[in-house]
Design a protein around this motif. Structure first.
Motif, PDB file in Angstrom:
ATOM      1  N   ASN A 103      54.993 100.485  52.376  1.00 21.05           N
ATOM      2  CA  ASN A 103      56.179  99.759  52.828  1.00 21.05           C
ATOM      3  C   ASN A 103      56.979  99.170  51.676  1.00 21.05           C
ATOM      4  O   ASN A 103      57.704  98.189  51.848  1.00 21.05           O
ATOM      5  N   ASN A 104      56.869  99.799  50.517  1.00 19.86           N
ATOM      6  CA  ASN A 104      57.530  99.260  49.323  1.00 19.86           C
ATOM      7  C   ASN A 104      59.033  99.075  49.485  1.00 19.86           C
ATOM      8  O   ASN A 104      59.628  98.216  48.838  1.00 19.86           O
ATOM      9  N   ASP A 105      59.656  99.862  50.383  1.00 17.85           N
ATOM     10  CA  ASP A 105      61.107  99.771  50.553  1.00 17.85           C
ATOM     11  C   ASP A 105      61.513  98.796  51.657  1.00 17.85           C
ATOM     12  O   ASP A 105      62.698  98.674  51.975  1.00 17.85           O
ATOM     13  N   ASP A 106      60.563  98.089  52.238  1.00 14.78           N
ATOM     14  CA  ASP A 106      60.890  97.191  53.348  1.00 14.78           C
ATOM     15  C   ASP A 106      60.037  95.918  53.357  1.00 14.78           C
ATOM     16  O   ASP A 106      58.970  95.871  53.982  1.00 14.78           O
ATOM     17  N   PRO A 107      60.492  94.860  52.687  1.00 19.79           N
ATOM     18  CA  PRO A 107      59.753  93.591  52.641  1.00 19.79           C
ATOM     19  C   PRO A 107      59.558  92.952  54.004  1.00 19.79           C
ATOM     20  O   PRO A 107      58.714  92.069  54.166  1.00 19.79           O
ATOM     21  N   LEU A 108      60.347  93.358  54.996  1.00 18.88           N
ATOM     22  CA  LEU A 108      60.204  92.787  56.331  1.00 18.88           C
ATOM     23  C   LEU A 108      58.942  93.288  57.042  1.00 18.88           C
ATOM     24  O   LEU A 108      58.589  92.792  58.117  1.00 18.88           O
ATOM     25  N   LYS A 109      58.250  94.267  56.423  1.00 28.41           N
ATOM     26  CA  LYS A 109      57.006  94.769  57.000  1.00 28.41           C
ATOM     27  C   LYS A 109      55.782  94.099  56.377  1.00 28.41           C
ATOM     28  O   LYS A 109      54.653  94.551  56.553  1.00 28.41           O
ATOM     29  N   ALA A 110      56.000  93.015  55.684  1.00 28.14           N
ATOM     30  CA  ALA A 110      54.887  92.265  55.101  1.00 28.14           C
ATOM     31  C   ALA A 110      54.014  91.702  56.224  1.00 28.14           C
ATOM     32  O   ALA A 110      54.486  91.434  57.329  1.00 28.14           O
ATOM     33  N   THR A 111      52.761  91.508  55.934  1.00 29.34           N
ATOM     34  CA  THR A 111      51.814  90.988  56.915  1.00 29.34           C
ATOM     35  C   THR A 111      51.011  89.825  56.323  1.00 29.34           C
ATOM     36  O   THR A 111      51.049  89.576  55.118  1.00 29.34           O
ATOM     37  N   GLY A 112      50.272  89.144  57.171  1.00 29.01           N
ATOM     38  CA  GLY A 112      49.422  88.063  56.702  1.00 29.01           C
ATOM     39  C   GLY A 112      49.806  86.728  57.299  1.00 29.01           C
ATOM     40  O   GLY A 112      50.600  86.644  58.246  1.00 29.01           O
ATOM     41  N   THR A 113      49.261  85.678  56.732  1.00 32.80           N
ATOM     42  CA  THR A 113      49.526  84.319  57.204  1.00 32.80           C
ATOM     43  C   THR A 113      49.642  83.364  56.029  1.00 32.80           C
ATOM     44  O   THR A 113      49.230  83.685  54.904  1.00 32.80           O
ATOM     45  N   PHE A 114      50.204  82.205  56.293  1.00 29.35           N
ATOM     46  CA  PHE A 114      50.137  81.097  55.339  1.00 29.35           C
ATOM     47  C   PHE A 114      50.062  79.805  56.136  1.00 29.35           C
ATOM     48  O   PHE A 114      50.488  79.735  57.292  1.00 29.35           O
ATOM     49  N   GLU A 115      49.474  78.792  55.541  1.00 26.66           N
ATOM     50  CA  GLU A 115      49.326  77.516  56.220  1.00 26.66           C
ATOM     51  C   GLU A 115      49.442  76.360  55.252  1.00 26.66           C
ATOM     52  O   GLU A 115      49.280  76.520  54.044  1.00 26.66           O
ATOM     53  N   TRP A 116      49.728  75.212  55.792  1.00 28.52           N
ATOM     54  CA  TRP A 116      49.886  74.027  54.957  1.00 28.52           C
ATOM     55  C   TRP A 116      49.602  72.784  55.777  1.00 28.52           C
ATOM     56  O   TRP A 116      49.592  72.819  57.017  1.00 28.52           O
ATOM     57  N   SER A 117      49.368  71.682  55.091  1.00 32.65           N
ATOM     58  CA  SER A 117      49.087  70.425  55.764  1.00 32.65           C
ATOM     59  C   SER A 117      49.472  69.256  54.869  1.00 32.65           C
ATOM     60  O   SER A 117      49.628  69.426  53.660  1.00 32.65           O
ATOM     61  N   HIS A 118      49.627  68.095  55.480  1.00 28.81           N
ATOM     62  CA  HIS A 118      50.047  66.911  54.734  1.00 28.81           C
ATOM     63  C   HIS A 118      49.418  65.670  55.358  1.00 28.81           C
ATOM     64  O   HIS A 118      49.646  65.367  56.518  1.00 28.81           O
ATOM     65  N   TYR A 119      48.628  64.961  54.555  1.00 32.47           N
ATOM     66  CA  TYR A 119      48.015  63.701  54.954  1.00 32.47           C
ATOM     67  C   TYR A 119      48.628  62.561  54.160  1.00 32.47           C
ATOM     68  O   TYR A 119      48.850  62.707  52.953  1.00 32.47           O
ATOM     69  N   ALA A 120      48.839  61.445  54.794  1.00 32.44           N
ATOM     70  CA  ALA A 120      49.294  60.244  54.098  1.00 32.44           C
ATOM     71  C   ALA A 120      48.880  59.038  54.923  1.00 32.44           C
ATOM     72  O   ALA A 120      49.273  58.906  56.090  1.00 32.44           O
ATOM     73  N   ASP A 121      48.040  58.176  54.352  1.00 27.72           N
ATOM     74  CA  ASP A 121      47.582  56.964  55.039  1.00 27.72           C
ATOM     75  C   ASP A 121      46.950  57.275  56.390  1.00 27.72           C
ATOM     76  O   ASP A 121      47.179  56.570  57.379  1.00 27.72           O
ATOM     77  N   GLY A 122      46.160  58.302  56.437  1.00 25.22           N
ATOM     78  CA  GLY A 122      45.454  58.623  57.665  1.00 25.22           C
ATOM     79  C   GLY A 122      46.265  59.350  58.713  1.00 25.22           C
ATOM     80  O   GLY A 122      45.743  59.671  59.785  1.00 25.22           O
ATOM     81  N   GLU A 123      47.531  59.600  58.456  1.00 32.54           N
ATOM     82  CA  GLU A 123      48.361  60.319  59.411  1.00 32.54           C
ATOM     83  C   GLU A 123      48.866  61.609  58.769  1.00 32.54           C
ATOM     84  O   GLU A 123      48.903  61.726  57.553  1.00 32.54           O
ATOM     85  N   GLY A 124      49.271  62.549  59.610  1.00 28.17           N
ATOM     86  CA  GLY A 124      49.807  63.792  59.060  1.00 28.17           C
ATOM     87  C   GLY A 124      49.859  64.900  60.080  1.00 28.17           C
ATOM     88  O   GLY A 124      49.709  64.671  61.283  1.00 28.17           O
ATOM     89  N   ALA A 125      50.086  66.097  59.599  1.00 23.90           N
ATOM     90  CA  ALA A 125      50.185  67.270  60.469  1.00 23.90           C
ATOM     91  C   ALA A 125      49.845  68.528  59.688  1.00 23.90           C
ATOM     92  O   ALA A 125      49.805  68.509  58.459  1.00 23.90           O
ATOM     93  N   TRP A 126      49.595  69.598  60.408  1.00 23.11           N
ATOM     94  CA  TRP A 126      49.273  70.881  59.795  1.00 23.11           C
ATOM     95  C   TRP A 126      49.997  71.988  60.549  1.00 23.11           C
ATOM     96  O   TRP A 126      50.453  71.796  61.689  1.00 23.11           O
ATOM     97  N   ALA A 127      50.112  73.149  59.941  1.00 20.80           N
ATOM     98  CA  ALA A 127      50.768  74.289  60.591  1.00 20.80           C
ATOM     99  C   ALA A 127      50.301  75.594  59.972  1.00 20.80           C
ATOM    100  O   ALA A 127      49.917  75.647  58.801  1.00 20.80           O
ATOM    101  N   LYS A 128      50.346  76.636  60.770  1.00 24.67           N
ATOM    102  CA  LYS A 128      50.005  77.978  60.323  1.00 24.67           C
ATOM    103  C   LYS A 128      51.113  78.919  60.776  1.00 24.67           C
ATOM    104  O   LYS A 128      51.610  78.803  61.896  1.00 24.67           O
ATOM    105  N   ALA A 129      51.538  79.839  59.899  1.00 18.90           N
ATOM    106  CA  ALA A 129      52.637  80.760  60.215  1.00 18.90           C
ATOM    107  C   ALA A 129      52.240  82.204  59.986  1.00 18.90           C
ATOM    108  O   ALA A 129      51.428  82.518  59.111  1.00 18.90           O
ATOM    109  N   ARG A 130      52.818  83.087  60.790  1.00 22.25           N
ATOM    110  CA  ARG A 130      52.616  84.527  60.635  1.00 22.25           C
ATOM    111  C   ARG A 130      53.723  85.079  59.752  1.00 22.25           C
ATOM    112  O   ARG A 130      54.908  84.873  60.011  1.00 22.25           O
ATOM    113  N   VAL A 131      53.383  85.794  58.693  1.00 23.65           N
ATOM    114  CA  VAL A 131      54.338  86.321  57.713  1.00 23.65           C
ATOM    115  C   VAL A 131      55.291  87.336  58.351  1.00 23.65           C
ATOM    116  O   VAL A 131      54.860  88.234  59.077  1.00 23.65           O
TER     117      VAL A 131
END
Length: 215
Positions: A103-131
């Motif tokens: 799929n070298n000619d089409d970056p829109l066919k990328a696959t996988g996941t990424f995730e992130w999170s943020h804590y501050a003073d005991g509070e926060g949130a997290w999320a996961k996304a599909r590439v």
């Protein structure tokens, strides 16, 4: 200004190509559409495409092995690390994003996941996304995806983008919500911000495989 905030709720750690004939051609037009996103990268890599011998070739003649090389993937962004925060916030990003060689000619066919999170003073949130897009140039990557799971209200179903600059022990990172304040429903694919954040020393790093499109 809290650029890292999605909202007033503190974000939790949880965690062929175009031949030179005078026209671009079909593939060229497809890649050209992504020109705006390429402006976010440091330019295309100048290194040659790397090859590895096919598996199970240990006892094969050299001529046979050389006739069947296995191309590396077209692009990738992997790794996990925490961001630096003088106030002690715990912010983690992890990536497992890939663009297959076919799929070298089409970056829109990328696959996988990424995730992130943020804590501050005991509070926060997290999320996961599909590439849904991955463009890399040199050691810079822009990945986007739609949130599939999160405990931040209103985040699911929205698209976000993240930029990573892979510079060894001093990697940098940026994200689309630095400007939007949160996941944006109308955000196009392959869009993010400049990598203004710094990775916290000793917490990990990111690895970018350069994309080498054929123009």
């Amino acid at each position: 200004m809290n650029h890292h905030r999605w909202s007033t709720t503190s974000p939790r750690t949880n965690s062929p190509a175009n031949r030179r004939t005078g026209t671009l051609g079909k593939r060229g037009r497809r890649i050209a559409v992504l020109g705006a996103a390429l402006l976010l990268t440091a330019g295309l890599a100048g290194s040659a495409t790397a090859f590895a011998p096919a598996s199970g070739t240990k006892d094969r003649p050299v001529s046979e092995t050389a006739a069947h090389p296995t191309a590396r993937e077209a692009a990738a962004l992997t790794g996990s690390a925490k961001l630096y925060r003088s106030a002690g916030d715990d912010i983690t990003f992890s990536f497992d994003a890939h663009l297959a060689a076919r799929n070298n000619d089409d970056p829109l066919k990328a696959t996988g996941t990424f995730e992130w999170s943020h804590y501050a003073d005991g509070e926060g949130a997290w999320a996961k996304a599909r590439v849904d897009c991955l463009i890399t140039g040199g050691k810079v990557a822009v990945v986007s995806g739609v949130v599939t799971d999160s405990d931040l209200p209103g985040a699911k179903g929205k698209r976000v983008g993240v930029t990573v600059h892979d510079i060894g022990r001093h990697d940098r990172l940026g994200y689309s919500w630095a400007a939007t304040g949160g996941p944006a429903g109308g955000l196009p694919r392959c869009v993010s911000s400049a990598p203004f954040e710094k990775v916290k020393k000793g917490t990990g790093d990111f690895t970018v495989v350069p994309w080498l499109p054929e123009f």
